[in-house]
Every structure is written in C-alpha cells, then in structure tokens.
Design an enzyme around this catalytic site. Structure first.
Site, PDB file in Angstrom:
ATOM      1  N   LYS A  83       0.845  -1.191   0.000  1.00 16.41           N
ATOM      2  CA  LYS A  83       0.000   0.000   0.000  1.00 16.41           C
ATOM      3  C   LYS A  83       0.882   1.243   0.000  1.00 16.41           C
ATOM      4  O   LYS A  83       1.792   1.375   0.828  1.00 16.41           O
ATOM      5  CB  LYS A  83      -0.899  -0.040   1.238  1.00 16.41           C
TER       6      LYS A  83
HETATM    7  O1  G3P Z   1      -9.264   2.106   4.369  1.00 15.84           O
HETATM    8  C1  G3P Z   1      -9.154   3.435   4.772  1.00 15.84           C
HETATM    9  C2  G3P Z   1      -9.877   3.614   6.033  1.00 15.84           C
HETATM   10  O2  G3P Z   1      -9.188   2.945   7.050  1.00 15.84           O
HETATM   11  C3  G3P Z   1     -10.117   5.010   6.441  1.00 15.84           C
HETATM   12  O3  G3P Z   1     -11.321   4.985   7.097  1.00 15.84           O
HETATM   13  O4  G3P Z   1     -13.069   5.769   8.604  1.00 15.84           O
HETATM   14  O5  G3P Z   1     -10.670   6.376   9.032  1.00 15.84           O
HETATM   15  O6  G3P Z   1     -11.907   7.409   7.152  1.00 15.84           O
HETATM   16  P1  G3P Z   1     -11.755   6.204   8.022  1.00 15.84           P
END
Ligand code: G3P
Length: 217
Positions: A83
């Site tokens: 990643k």
């Molecule tokens: O895969 C990306 C994710 O982990 C981000 O999610 O909810 O932190 O915006 P969030």
C-alpha cells in the site's frame, strides 16, 4: 463486489474469515499503531488467516524507502499487496512494483484525476476515501462513479477499492456505482445481515414449527 475487512486485529479478522465471505484485508498505519505488537509478525499471521489480498502500508514517504519497505512486506506472503500513498514518489514506486509483478494499493485518493494517475502508474487497486469526502461536505460516492466511468472508458484494469466506508448505505451505493471492492470496519461487516424483520420472521417460523410437533431428522 469483493468485501474486504479494514482491520489489523487478528482475532476479529479470524472470526470474520470463518464466514467464508471475506475476500481480503486492508490495513493502514493508524490501524497497525492502534493494534500494537510487532507489525511484521501481525502481518504474517493475517496473511495466513485470509486467502485474499492483504494490503500492508509502507512507512516511508520517499521512493527509495518505499521500494525497500515494499519489497520486505511483499516477501512475507504471496497475498501481500503493497500500500502506497498517492504522491509522486508513491506513484513512481507503484510503477516499479508493477514492473516486478508486485501488486499495489494506492491509498488516500480524493479526486478522479488522482485515480487516473494511479491507474496510469499501474496500480492494482485504487482506494478512494468515501467517508472522509462526505465528512468534508463532498459526495464520496460520486467519486466512485466518476472513477468507474474513466476506468471503463480507457480499459484500465485497476480495481476500485471503496475505502473509508462507514455505513451499510455506503456499501450498497458503492456496489451500485460499480466499485470492484469495498473495505469495511469489522463492526460494519458483522452487521451486514442484521434486520429486525429477519429476526422477527425467524422467531415466528421457529415458534410455528415447534408448535407443529414435527422434526426433520
Ligand atoms: O481504508 C481506509 C480507512 O481505514 C479510512 O477509514 O473511517 O478512518 O476514514 P476512516
């Protein structure tokens, strides 16, 4: 649409993998930091617990460091996907990994043009952050639809991995917009089958059946 789990919690991941419906895993630096433990050991255990792709993020922001770290991560298991952030160095590393047959997930995508650039660099997956766009007053799902249209128009094989997914409606809308995959927090994944009418209906069927006094076996 493939469903991935966005977590570095081995215990949770194993439980969900038991459903047979987990197509892969995504992790990020925040999730790994929250989890604690030795990152490379955790990653190896996650890769053994899940058959599909497991995204593991580099920590470097410069090309040379990304390459060294990505190679180390990719050597851990065949299902590791490196990643990388959506930066010039990240896309340069994406191209180099593509040339070596190492799969990549380009993350932190917030515009369709960024997604176009990642596809041109040969990314295996692009991760548009739907929820964070919504948080800032935008429409995250429109980005998924725009990327779908661009990738289809030019035949890019890069898979759209809808990330920052927060709700069941996000899951449905990502599927309708043509995302190839969506990555879900474990709690959201666990709740996908929950509906009060399903529970009420099942209870009623069971009551009626037990009242009939019959058995199947
Ligand atoms: O895969 C990306 C994710 O982990 C981000 O999610 O909810 O932190 O915006 P969030």
């Amino acid at each position: 649409m493939k469903l991935f789990v966005d977590s570095a919690d081995l215990h949770e991941l194993r439980a969900l993998a038991d459903t047979g419906l987990v197509d892969g895993v995504t992790t990020n630096r925040s999730l790994i930091a929250k989890q604690g433990g030795v990152f490379l050991d955790t990653l190896a255990a996650i890769c053994a617990a899940v058959e599909g792709p497991v995204s593991a993020e580099v920590a470097s922001t410069a090309y040379a460091g990304m390459m060294a770290e990505g190679e180390r991560l990719a050597a851990i298991a065949a299902n590791v996907v490196v990643k990388l952030p959506l930066t010039w160095d990240g896309l340069k590393a994406t191209q180099s990994f593509a040339g070596r047959g190492i799969r990549t997930n380009v993350t932190l995508c917030f515009t369709a043009v960024q997604a176009l650039m990642a596809a041109k660099a040969g990314a295996t997956f692009i991760s548009p952050f739907v929820g964070r766009i919504d948080d800032h007053g935008g429409r995250g799902m429109e980005l998924i639809a725009d990327i779908r249209a661009i990738y289809d128009q030019y035949g890019f094989p890069t898979e759209i991995l809808a990330a920052s997914i927060r709700t069941e409606t996000h899951v449905k809308d990502a599927a309708l917009a043509g995302a190839d995959c969506a990555t879900l927090p474990p709690k959201l994944f666990q709740g996908l089958l929950t509906h009060p009418l399903t529970e009420r209906g099942l209870r009623q069927f069971l009551d009626d059946w037990s009242g009939s006094g019959q058995t199947i076996l």
